[in-house]
Structure formats: C-alpha cells, structure tokens
Motif scaffolding. Structure first.
Motif, PDB file in Angstrom:
ATOM      1  N   LEU A   1       0.820  -1.206   0.000  1.00  0.00           N
ATOM      2  CA  LEU A   1       0.000   0.000   0.000  1.00  0.00           C
ATOM      3  C   LEU A   1       0.854   1.256   0.000  1.00  0.00           C
ATOM      4  N   LYS A   2       0.332   2.286  -0.670  1.00  0.00           N
ATOM      5  CA  LYS A   2       1.008   3.570  -0.799  1.00  0.00           C
ATOM      6  C   LYS A   2       0.124   4.661  -0.219  1.00  0.00           C
ATOM      7  N   PRO A   3       0.708   5.769   0.189  1.00  0.00           N
ATOM      8  CA  PRO A   3      -0.115   6.866   0.717  1.00  0.00           C
ATOM      9  C   PRO A   3      -1.201   7.306  -0.264  1.00  0.00           C
ATOM     10  N   GLU A   4      -0.920   7.224  -1.553  1.00  0.00           N
ATOM     11  CA  GLU A   4      -1.922   7.622  -2.546  1.00  0.00           C
ATOM     12  C   GLU A   4      -3.074   6.642  -2.664  1.00  0.00           C
ATOM     13  N   ASP A   5      -3.007   5.513  -1.970  1.00  0.00           N
ATOM     14  CA  ASP A   5      -4.136   4.591  -1.920  1.00  0.00           C
ATOM     15  C   ASP A   5      -5.155   5.010  -0.863  1.00  0.00           C
TER      16      ASP A   5
END
Length: 123
Positions: A86-90
């Motif tokens: 997971l990425k912050p933009e998710d």
C-alpha cells in the motif's frame, strides 16, 4: 433489496497490507458481477477492481494491478479485496458495488453500492 456492507478498512503504514470484505444480502449476489471503487477527498470515484459472477474474469485499474487482488466466495455472499504494498496515494474510502457498469467513467454506476470503508496509508 440488496445491502452491501464493507469491512476491513483502517490505518496502515506504507508497504503494508489490508484485506477488505464486502458482505451482500439478497439472492442475486452469486449471479452478479462485483466491483471495488474508491474515492479520495476532492476526487471523483474511481475504479479499482472487477470480478465476474463466477470469478473467472477479473480486471484491475492499471495502478493497482499486481498489488491488489479481488476474489469472491459465492457460498458466503462475500467479495474481497486484498491490498498489498500500500502507498499513501491509496488513501481513500473504498466502496463495494454490485452490478458495476461504466467502470472507467468519472461517474461509475452500479445496481447497489455499499456505505464505504476508510483506508488510510501513512508514509
């Protein structure tokens, strides 16, 4: 009347994983395609993943392919979204949809929508 109830959202660090679930009521789940969508603050709702009624066909948004996996258990009337790396933009509210259409539109449609579950990815 169909009700969709999402669960499994939460706060996770970047690189972590979450598994979302969507439990459906009613008798139409096993014959319906299902989808996951998400909406970040100030943005339109966007397509995440799609699965056919049998589970034999899946489709993903480009940015999620290889990281997210959609699956379903028709015996349990439940669809899942496994999210890895997971990425912050998710970060977004994730919605389950029964009978999704116009999935790539800025205004996707569905026969039924869940209430959403918040996913927050910290950096």
């Amino acid at each position: 009347q169909v009700q969709l109830v999402e669960s499994g959202g939460g706060l996770v660090q970047a690189g972590g994983s979450l598994r979302l679930s969507c439990a459906a009521s009613g008798r139409t789940f096993s014959s319906s395609a299902m989808g996951w969508f998400r909406q970040a603050p100030g943005k339109e709702r966007e397509f995440v993943a799609y699965i056919s009624w049998s589970g034999g066909i899946t489709n993903y948004a480009v940015s999620m392919k290889g990281r997210f996996t959609i699956s379903r258990d028709n015996a349990k009337n439940t669809v899942y979204l496994q999210m890895n790396s997971l990425k912050p933009e998710d970060t977004a509210v994730y919605y389950c949809a029964q009978g999704p259409r116009k999935i790539y539109s800025d205004y996707p449609e569905a026969d039924y929508w869940g209430q959403g579950t918040q996913v927050t990815v910290s950096s």
